[in-house]
Design a protein around this motif. Structure first.
Motif, mmCIF file in Angstrom:
data_model
loop_
_atom_site.group_PDB
_atom_site.id
_atom_site.type_symbol
_atom_site.label_atom_id
_atom_site.label_comp_id
_atom_site.label_asym_id
_atom_site.label_seq_id
_atom_site.Cartn_x
_atom_site.Cartn_y
_atom_site.Cartn_z
ATOM 1 N N SER A 103 0.856 -1.553 -0.199
ATOM 2 C CA SER A 103 -0.513 0.338 -0.114
ATOM 3 C C SER A 103 0.103 1.331 0.165
ATOM 4 C CB SER A 103 -0.980 -0.105 1.438
ATOM 5 O OG SER A 103 0.010 0.263 2.473
ATOM 6 N N LEU A 104 2.055 1.529 0.834
ATOM 7 C CA LEU A 104 3.113 2.136 0.826
ATOM 8 C C LEU A 104 4.304 2.216 -0.229
ATOM 9 C CD1 LEU A 104 3.199 4.625 1.404
ATOM 10 C CD2 LEU A 104 4.025 4.303 4.289
ATOM 11 N N PRO A 139 4.520 1.200 -4.327
ATOM 12 C CA PRO A 139 4.349 2.918 -4.891
ATOM 13 C C PRO A 139 5.054 4.031 -5.149
ATOM 14 C CG PRO A 139 1.692 1.529 -3.556
ATOM 15 C CD PRO A 139 3.061 1.189 -3.100
ATOM 16 N N ALA A 140 5.613 4.006 -3.629
ATOM 17 C CA ALA A 140 6.211 5.304 -2.931
ATOM 18 C C ALA A 140 6.897 4.820 -4.369
ATOM 19 C CB ALA A 140 6.703 5.165 -1.748
ATOM 20 N N ARG A 170 7.491 5.054 -8.475
ATOM 21 C CA ARG A 170 7.134 6.692 -8.877
ATOM 22 C C ARG A 170 8.255 6.748 -9.476
ATOM 23 N NH1 ARG A 170 5.589 10.812 -5.175
ATOM 24 N NH2 ARG A 170 6.046 11.802 -5.910
ATOM 25 N N ALA A 224 9.592 10.414 -1.910
ATOM 26 C CA ALA A 224 7.790 9.054 -2.340
ATOM 27 C C ALA A 224 7.337 9.185 -1.218
ATOM 28 C CB ALA A 224 8.788 8.581 -3.423
ATOM 29 N N LEU A 225 7.490 8.486 0.445
ATOM 30 C CA LEU A 225 6.610 8.006 0.993
ATOM 31 C C LEU A 225 5.942 9.185 1.452
ATOM 32 C CD1 LEU A 225 9.485 5.864 3.122
ATOM 33 C CD2 LEU A 225 8.071 5.339 1.841
ATOM 34 N N GLU A 243 4.623 11.582 -0.250
ATOM 35 C CA GLU A 243 3.662 11.838 -1.090
ATOM 36 C C GLU A 243 2.622 11.446 -1.766
ATOM 37 O OE1 GLU A 243 5.911 14.062 -4.093
ATOM 38 O OE2 GLU A 243 6.923 15.945 -2.640
ATOM 39 N N GLN A 244 3.090 9.730 -0.862
ATOM 40 C CA GLN A 244 2.439 8.469 -1.173
ATOM 41 C C GLN A 244 0.776 8.935 -0.847
ATOM 42 O OE1 GLN A 244 0.221 6.307 -3.127
ATOM 43 N NE2 GLN A 244 2.337 5.904 -2.976
ATOM 44 N N TRP A 296 -1.706 8.054 1.715
ATOM 45 C CA TRP A 296 -2.199 7.997 2.685
ATOM 46 C C TRP A 296 -2.813 9.431 3.403
ATOM 47 C CZ3 TRP A 296 0.479 4.651 6.315
ATOM 48 C CH2 TRP A 296 1.057 3.719 5.928
#
Length: 296
Positions: free
Chosen positions: A105-106, A109-110, A113, A284-285, A287-288, A291
């Motif tokens: 979930s995090l 995706p981070a 990017r 990146a984490l 701006e995911q 969240w």
């Protein structure tokens, strides 16, 4: 001149506590580790180790060097990354550790990017990731700040990311009370727990005991998907983080009557300059979009 490999062994001895544990971690024999640390003593002209019975422990000088070694090694990693960085682009390997429910979930995706980054993603629960970060095995971790057994001290920098509710999960076919979950109403139910000493296992046991009962544990899984499958089959109920509840499974979630959330954060070591690539992963984490930011 200090040898970085030997410094890393000394740092790991401070973290892991025994020569045997360092040897297993480094895939070496215990005698090889002892020999390399003896060479380091010769290089520094300082007694770094002392024997107490059959065990070896760090002298005061050994403790100082072991804890300074982490900053030295971090700085060397930074310099190497800068030398490899062409066209001023972030460069170098970033080792990112994250707990199970944050992986898909995090973390994934981070990382996706920035496909140009060289990122090694490791599944590490809080009881594993915090020592790994302190020992230099990872550069960034995603963890919960609520894991009391290994508190996050002033040696670590915390970047808050989100809050995640703890929910009770059951099969829709199981006859359980409706509405917010009062745990004492589930005293007679079979329970599925995480593996022993993990964050969720300890939390579940504590909450059940505070509610006046000892849960009847019928299964323990290190994988939340296996837990969800077990619950879906009607074989147990469980407490899980909201992030862990995969919508592909036919289960019902209920918030707790006394709401409980965990705080999710990215954590790095304090005191050493962060490489550009590590900073990019942190960005990146944060701006995911899945969240909710809790930093304000």
């Amino acid at each position: 001149m200090l040898n970085p490999w030997r410094l890393r062994l000394l740092s790991r001895l401070d973290t892991l506590g025994t020569i045997r544990a360092v040897a297993q971690d480094a895939n070496l024999s215990a005698s090889s580790v002892s020999q390399q640390l003896a060479v380091l003593e010769t290089e520094t002209r300082t007694q770094l180790l002392e024997r107490t019975g059959r065990r070896v422990r760090l002298t005061p000088a050994g403790l100082v060097l072991a804890r300074r070694a982490r900053a030295i090694l971090d700085h060397m990693d930074t310099v190497e990354a800068e030398l490899r960085g062409l066209r001023e682009e972030p460069a170098g390997l970033v080792r990112l550790g994250a707990f199970q429910s944050a992986i898909h979930s995090l973390a994934v995706p981070a990382v996706a990017r920035y496909p140009q980054l060289d990122v090694e993603l490791l599944e590490l629960e809080p009881h594993e990731s915090i020592p790994a970060l302190r020992g230099g095995d990872v550069d960034v971790i995603v963890t919960t700040t609520d894991f009391g057994q290994l508190p996050l001290g002033p040696d670590l920098e915390i970047v808050p990311l989100a809050t995640d509710p703890i929910v009770l999960v059951s099969s829709p076919d199981r006859h359980v009370p409706r509405g917010p979950a009062v745990l004492s109403a589930y005293a007679g139910e079979p329970w599925a727990l995480d593996i022993a000493q993990s964050y969720m296992a300890d939390l579940t046991l504590r909450l059940c005991r505070e509610s006046g009962f000892e849960p009847r544990v019928v299964s323990r899984f290190s994988n939340y998907l296996m837990t969800l499958r077990h619950v879906e089959a009607g074989l147990a109920v469980a407490l899980l983080p909201g992030l862990a509840v995969d919508p592909r499974y036919r289960v019902v979630t209920r918030e707790l009557a006394v709401p409980l959330t965990r705080t999710i954060a990215a954590v790095v070591r304090r005191g050493s300059p962060l490489r550009a690539a590590v900073n990019l992963v942190l960005t990146a984490l944060r701006e995911q979009p899945l969240w909710t930011d809790v930093s304000s």
